[in-house]
Design an enzyme around this catalytic site. Structure first.
Site, PDB file in Angstrom:
ATOM      1  N   SER A  36      -1.400  -3.677  10.180  1.00 16.53           N
ATOM      2  CA  SER A  36      -1.048  -4.692   8.875  1.00 16.53           C
ATOM      3  C   SER A  36       0.387  -5.412   9.376  1.00 16.53           C
ATOM      4  O   SER A  36       1.211  -4.915  10.059  1.00 16.53           O
ATOM      5  CB  SER A  36      -0.953  -4.051   7.758  1.00 16.53           C
ATOM      6  N   ALA A  37       0.136  -6.621   9.250  1.00  9.34           N
ATOM      7  CA  ALA A  37       1.405  -7.582   9.241  1.00  9.34           C
ATOM      8  C   ALA A  37       1.828  -7.543  10.685  1.00  9.34           C
ATOM      9  O   ALA A  37       2.983  -7.520  11.332  1.00  9.34           O
ATOM     10  CB  ALA A  37       2.653  -7.065   8.476  1.00  9.34           C
ATOM     11  N   CYS A  38       0.747  -7.702  11.742  1.00  9.27           N
ATOM     12  CA  CYS A  38       1.049  -7.758  13.128  1.00  9.27           C
ATOM     13  C   CYS A  38       0.404  -8.859  13.826  1.00  9.27           C
ATOM     14  O   CYS A  38      -0.101  -8.828  15.062  1.00  9.27           O
ATOM     15  CB  CYS A  38       0.740  -6.569  13.979  1.00  9.27           C
ATOM     16  N   TYR A  84      -1.335  -3.405  -6.820  1.00 10.76           N
ATOM     17  CA  TYR A  84      -1.184  -4.236  -5.255  1.00 10.76           C
ATOM     18  C   TYR A  84      -2.454  -4.316  -5.099  1.00 10.76           C
ATOM     19  O   TYR A  84      -3.271  -3.270  -4.848  1.00 10.76           O
ATOM     20  CB  TYR A  84       0.035  -3.463  -4.823  1.00 10.76           C
ATOM     21  N   ARG A  89       0.719  -1.349   0.069  1.00 14.77           N
ATOM     22  CA  ARG A  89      -0.143   0.082   0.123  1.00 14.77           C
ATOM     23  C   ARG A  89       0.664   1.237  -0.037  1.00 14.77           C
ATOM     24  O   ARG A  89       1.910   1.138   0.504  1.00 14.77           O
ATOM     25  CB  ARG A  89      -0.828   0.223   1.201  1.00 14.77           C
ATOM     26  N   ARG A 130       2.055 -11.938  -0.726  1.00 17.83           N
ATOM     27  CA  ARG A 130       0.770 -12.595  -0.090  1.00 17.83           C
ATOM     28  C   ARG A 130       0.137 -13.610  -0.853  1.00 17.83           C
ATOM     29  O   ARG A 130       0.460 -14.122  -1.998  1.00 17.83           O
ATOM     30  CB  ARG A 130      -0.260 -11.218  -0.631  1.00 17.83           C
ATOM     31  N   LYS A 152      -3.070 -10.627  12.609  1.00 17.35           N
ATOM     32  CA  LYS A 152      -4.633 -10.865  12.684  1.00 17.35           C
ATOM     33  C   LYS A 152      -4.687 -12.190  11.911  1.00 17.35           C
ATOM     34  O   LYS A 152      -5.509 -12.771  12.518  1.00 17.35           O
ATOM     35  CB  LYS A 152      -5.049  -9.739  11.774  1.00 17.35           C
ATOM     36  N   ARG A 178       2.960  -3.983  17.628  1.00 16.17           N
ATOM     37  CA  ARG A 178       4.161  -4.660  17.467  1.00 16.17           C
ATOM     38  C   ARG A 178       5.201  -3.802  18.256  1.00 16.17           C
ATOM     39  O   ARG A 178       5.536  -2.831  17.606  1.00 16.17           O
ATOM     40  CB  ARG A 178       4.643  -4.796  15.967  1.00 16.17           C
ATOM     41  N   HIS A 220     -10.526  -2.720  11.406  1.00 17.28           N
ATOM     42  CA  HIS A 220      -9.432  -3.199  10.841  1.00 17.28           C
ATOM     43  C   HIS A 220      -9.332  -4.433  12.040  1.00 17.28           C
ATOM     44  O   HIS A 220      -8.256  -4.447  12.385  1.00 17.28           O
ATOM     45  CB  HIS A 220      -8.226  -2.459  10.846  1.00 17.28           C
ATOM     46  N   ASP A 251      -9.442  -9.746   8.698  1.00 17.02           N
ATOM     47  CA  ASP A 251      -8.771  -8.306   8.466  1.00 17.02           C
ATOM     48  C   ASP A 251      -9.829  -7.309   8.615  1.00 17.02           C
ATOM     49  O   ASP A 251      -9.291  -6.237   9.008  1.00 17.02           O
ATOM     50  CB  ASP A 251      -8.312  -8.315   6.825  1.00 17.02           C
ATOM     51  N   GLU A 272       0.296 -20.426  21.264  1.00 20.03           N
ATOM     52  CA  GLU A 272       0.603 -20.124  22.512  1.00 20.03           C
ATOM     53  C   GLU A 272      -0.383 -18.922  22.990  1.00 20.03           C
ATOM     54  O   GLU A 272      -0.761 -18.730  24.182  1.00 20.03           O
ATOM     55  CB  GLU A 272       1.811 -19.930  23.192  1.00 20.03           C
ATOM     56  N   LYS A 282      -9.542  -2.290   1.335  1.00 25.03           N
ATOM     57  CA  LYS A 282      -9.269  -1.133   2.233  1.00 25.03           C
ATOM     58  C   LYS A 282     -10.145  -0.088   1.819  1.00 25.03           C
ATOM     59  O   LYS A 282     -10.445   0.801   2.684  1.00 25.03           O
ATOM     60  CB  LYS A 282      -7.943  -0.932   2.182  1.00 25.03           C
TER      61      LYS A 282
HETATM   62  P1  GDP Z   1      -1.711  -9.417   9.607  1.00 25.98           P
HETATM   63  O1  GDP Z   1      -1.376  -8.639   8.637  1.00 25.98           O
HETATM   64  O2  GDP Z   1      -2.006  -8.506  10.744  1.00 25.98           O
HETATM   65  O3  GDP Z   1      -2.835 -10.380   9.204  1.00 25.98           O
HETATM   66  O4  GDP Z   1      -0.492 -10.297  10.203  1.00 25.98           O
HETATM   67  P2  GDP Z   1      -0.004 -11.786  10.095  1.00 25.98           P
HETATM   68  O5  GDP Z   1      -1.274 -12.552  10.820  1.00 25.98           O
HETATM   69  O6  GDP Z   1      -0.150 -12.238   8.489  1.00 25.98           O
HETATM   70  O7  GDP Z   1       1.307 -11.865  10.520  1.00 25.98           O
HETATM   71  C1  GDP Z   1       2.171 -11.004  10.212  1.00 25.98           C
HETATM   72  C2  GDP Z   1       3.734 -11.318  10.482  1.00 25.98           C
HETATM   73  O8  GDP Z   1       3.524 -11.395  12.017  1.00 25.98           O
HETATM   74  C3  GDP Z   1       3.923 -12.718  10.055  1.00 25.98           C
HETATM   75  O9  GDP Z   1       5.227 -12.890   9.792  1.00 25.98           O
HETATM   76  C4  GDP Z   1       3.709 -13.743  11.226  1.00 25.98           C
HETATM   77  O10 GDP Z   1       4.562 -14.758  11.272  1.00 25.98           O
HETATM   78  C5  GDP Z   1       4.088 -13.057  12.504  1.00 25.98           C
HETATM   79  N1  GDP Z   1       3.189 -13.239  13.800  1.00 25.98           N
HETATM   80  C6  GDP Z   1       2.000 -13.236  13.835  1.00 25.98           C
HETATM   81  N2  GDP Z   1       1.618 -13.546  14.987  1.00 25.98           N
HETATM   82  C7  GDP Z   1       2.863 -13.635  15.866  1.00 25.98           C
HETATM   83  C8  GDP Z   1       2.942 -14.117  16.962  1.00 25.98           C
HETATM   84  O11 GDP Z   1       2.268 -14.318  17.906  1.00 25.98           O
HETATM   85  N3  GDP Z   1       4.243 -13.589  17.531  1.00 25.98           N
HETATM   86  C9  GDP Z   1       5.283 -13.308  16.571  1.00 25.98           C
HETATM   87  N4  GDP Z   1       6.759 -13.240  17.067  1.00 25.98           N
HETATM   88  N5  GDP Z   1       5.250 -13.153  15.318  1.00 25.98           N
HETATM   89  C10 GDP Z   1       3.799 -13.299  14.912  1.00 25.98           C
HETATM   90  P1  PGA Z   2      -2.964  -7.231   6.611  1.00 24.45           P
HETATM   91  O1  PGA Z   2      -3.933  -6.759   5.399  1.00 24.45           O
HETATM   92  O2  PGA Z   2      -3.728  -6.372   7.592  1.00 24.45           O
HETATM   93  O3  PGA Z   2      -3.141  -8.517   6.551  1.00 24.45           O
HETATM   94  O4  PGA Z   2      -1.626  -6.991   6.241  1.00 24.45           O
HETATM   95  C1  PGA Z   2      -3.612  -6.032   4.460  1.00 24.45           C
HETATM   96  C2  PGA Z   2      -3.103  -4.653   4.650  1.00 24.45           C
HETATM   97  O5  PGA Z   2      -3.465  -4.164   5.740  1.00 24.45           O
HETATM   98  O6  PGA Z   2      -2.392  -3.859   3.931  1.00 24.45           O
HETATM   99 MN    MN Z   3      -5.256  -5.267   6.878  1.00 28.82          MN
HETATM  100 MN    MN Z   4      -3.730 -10.580   7.284  1.00 27.42          MN
END
Ligand code: GDP
Ligand code: PGA
Ligand code: MN
Ligand code: MN
Length: 611
Positions: free
Chosen positions: A275-277, A224, A84, A393, A279, A424, A253, A300, A521, A233
């Site tokens: 994003s990437a944390c 993208y 994005r 992705r 979910k 994070r 979100h 998401d 966990e 989004k």
């Molecule tokens: P989203 O973008 O919020 O959906 O996040 P994702 O579930 O796709 O996770 C994004 C990144 O964070 C990936 O590289 C995961 O492996 C990592 N991740 C997700 N959950 C955890 C966790 O509980 N602990 C740690 N250390 N990393 C995590």
């Molecule tokens: P994510 O979704 O939250 O799974 O990373 C895409 C984004 O928010 O850009």
């Molecule tokens: Mn998202």
């Molecule tokens: Mn996601």
């Protein structure tokens, strides 16, 4: 909608919609962008084959081995078009003040002048696809229609996975004369006669634009997902958040999950992480504690409305999963691996194996001896660069998720018992903290902070405020958005609303290692949340909220020392005092629109830390 309706006449350029407004818009866009042909998207299997065959032919897709990933495709974007683009994303409200201090803004007339110039002839040499879609259920009490016009077959294929699209939706729009969100997308790469196409057409000039008053989206220059699949989004968060403010509901979100205890008690939990944390991982987590079960509803986006019983009900408006690939493996997210194993998926910017499968960092402990990396180069474990882009992705149908909850398809959604906020953060934020009440929870959300990730272009690892994990997605003034959160509880019965918690899976020790093992966990924290909802365990009042004693967390069978857990849960007054001036500065950005109760919360936090 999965049914093949190819026995109907295909809707081609000659199709004329009986919805006069829709037809007029399609005609207008075609006249402006000058495509070679128009194709109305029906959602049939025949159409999927046609589109994916064309994408393979164009070199955009590589078909994966049928025995490994049936009906699935590998795709590499232009290396500059991978995430994005927040600095190119605009909220074009009539008044600048309505976009607030966190959004880019331009006057609608000025933006339209610029973009009409860009769109002029931008689809030359290409097909213009018209995609009727509905976010959420077609049989919802408030069906949320959209129509995306795009010149990208990649976008069409992805939209077919991510949203409910096609003939049935179009018919409903036509029969009911319904309003829809017009969403215009062009990759901005017209072809002159005889000019060869590239595998991933896009433009260096990018605009991702929301017109909140008109409920309209214009996107240009990027293919993208987050920039181009406009139901996601742009509609379901930016435009929908503005609709929710006006109509008394919320677009967030958030993942949605169903948690069943060994005794069979069900709780529904929504969680907002940037994003990437985490979910997608939490949405399909496999609990490590015996007898607990998690089922997935969404990974998401959640739309939250107050039901007749006063509770907050959540629906997932999407139809697919658009997950971060790296880090997804059998050890971390087995359910995602099972979902993609069924095929029918598009993998973008991951690595391609020599036997027609895909791979990315974290899928298996050992990397294959040879790969084609996301830039199309030979790759071996000795290569300097990663095989897959950090924001690569998988795009896969949610119905293939083996732990999908039946309620996923309920147009009314599920009543939420708890909301988790999370980010994070290496320091400061404990593993779990409970808000004293809704207003305190809103304060936690409004001050949420997280390190930036590869999901957006720009520096990675920089701590920023990301309120409710919505910083890039709030379609109006974030101060007004906080007021909307406050008013949701004030205008309803707060006692029926979810309890709010703040989690952090990412706190580190002095050596830089994660204090908490995370992933499966995290079910231990979900159990703790349920114990709090049920009043089974005590929590300690601290300056920042209610924090568990280490013995309130079920650590049976967990490989963690008492010191590590205590450290993960610790409230460090010095670290929190250092946050105060940052929160102060953050709140000052909003001026008058920041609800006074949030200043009161900050004052309370300050005095408790000093006391
Ligand atoms: P989203 O973008 O919020 O959906 O996040 P994702 O579930 O796709 O996770 C994004 C990144 O964070 C990936 O590289 C995961 O492996 C990592 N991740 C997700 N959950 C955890 C966790 O509980 N602990 C740690 N250390 N990393 C995590
Ligand atoms: P994510 O979704 O939250 O799974 O990373 C895409 C984004 O928010 O850009
Ligand atoms: Mn998202
Ligand atoms: Mn996601």
């Amino acid at each position: 909608m999965a049914a093949d309706i190819s026995t109907h006449d295909p809707i081609t350029s000659s199709y004329r919609s009986s919805h006069t407004e829709l037809q007029a818009w399609v005609d207008e866009v075609a006249a402006l962008t000058e495509p070679d042909r128009i194709q109305w998207i029906e959602g049939t299997d025949t159409e999927w084959v046609q589109l994916t065959d064309e994408l393979v032919e164009a070199g955009t897709f590589v078909r994966l081995d049928e025995t490994k990933k049936p009906n699935s495709f590998w795709c590499a974007s232009d290396p500059t078009d991978v995430a994005r683009v927040e600095d190119r994303t605009f909220i074009c409200s009539v008044d600048e003040a309505d976009a607030g201090p966190t959004n880019n803004w331009m006057a609608p007339s000025e933006m339209k002048r610029i973009m009409l110039d860009l769109y002029a002839g931008s689809m030359r040499g290409r097909t213009m696809y018209v995609i009727p879609f509905v976010m959420g259920h077609l049989d919802s009490a408030h069906p949320m229609f959209g129509v995306e016009i795009t010149d990208s077959a990649y976008v069409v294929a992805s939209m077919r996975v991510m949203a409910r699209v096609g003939r049935e939706v179009l018919t409903r729009i036509e029969e009911t004369g319904a309003a829809y969100v017009p969403a215009l997308h062009s990759v901005g790469a017209p072809l002159e006669p005889g000019q060869a196409d590239v595998a991933w057409p896009c433009s260096d000039t990018k605009y991702i634009v929301q017109f909140p008053e008109e409920r309209m989206i214009w996107s240009y220059g990027s293919g993208y997902g987050g920039n181009a699949l406009l139901g996601k989004k742009c509609y379901s968060l930016r435009i929908a958040s503005a609709m929710g403010r006006d109509e008394g509901w919320m677009a967030e979100h958030m993942l949605i999950l169903k948690l069943t205890s060994p005794a069979g008690d069900v709780k529904y939990i929504a969680a907002a992480f940037p994003s990437a944390c985490g979910k997608t991982n939490l949405a399909m987590v496999e609990p490590t504690i015996p007898g607990w079960k998690v089922e997935t509803l969404g990974d998401d986006i959640a739309w939250l409305r107050v039901g007749a019983d006063g509770r907050l009900y959540a629906v997932n408006p999407e139809f697919g999963l658009f997950g971060v690939a790296p880090g997804t493996g059998w050890d971390t997210n087995a359910n995602a691996m099972r979902t993609i194993a069924q095929g029918n998926s598009v993998f973008t910017n991951v690595a391609l194996t020599d036997d027609g499968d895909i791979w990315w960092e974290g899928m298996t402990d050992e990397a294959p001896a040879h790969l084609t990396d996301w830039k199309g180069r030979d790759w071996t474990p000795d290569s300097e660069e990663l095989s897959s882009h950090p924001n690569s992705r998988f795009c896969t149908p949610i119905r293939q998720c083996p732990i999908l909850a039946d309620e996923y398809d309920d147009p009314n959604g599920v009543p939420i018992d708890a909301i988790l906020f999370g980010g994070r953060r290496r320091t400061t934020i404990p593993l779990v903290t409970e808000a004293r009440d809704w207003t305190h929870g809103t304060f936690m959300g409004a001050t949420l902070s997280s390190e930036t990730t590869a999901a957006a272009t720009g520096a990675v690892g920089v701590v920023r405020r990301d309120p409710m994990a919505m910083l890039p997605f709030i379609g109006y003034d974030a101060g007004d958005y906080f007021s909307h959160w406050i008013s949701m509880a004030k205008n309803n019965d707060e006692t029926k609303f979810p309890k709010i918690f703040y989690v952090n899976w990412f706190r580190r020790d002095d050596e830089g290692g994660f204090l908490w093992p995370g992933f499966g966990e995290n079910s231990r924290i979900l159990k703790y949340v349920v114990d709090r909802l049920e009043g089974n365990v005590e929590a300690n009042e601290t300056a920042i909220g209610l924090v568990p004693s280490p013995d309130a967390i079920d650590t049976e069978g967990l490989d963690i020392t008492a010191d590590q857990l205590a450290e993960a849960l610790r409230v460090d007054a010095a670290e929190w005092k250092a946050e105060i001036p940052q929160i102060n500065e953050w709140f000052e950005k909003f001026g008058d629109t920041l609800p006074t109760v949030l200043w009161t919360e900050l004052d309370g936090l300050k005095s408790r830390l000093e006391g």
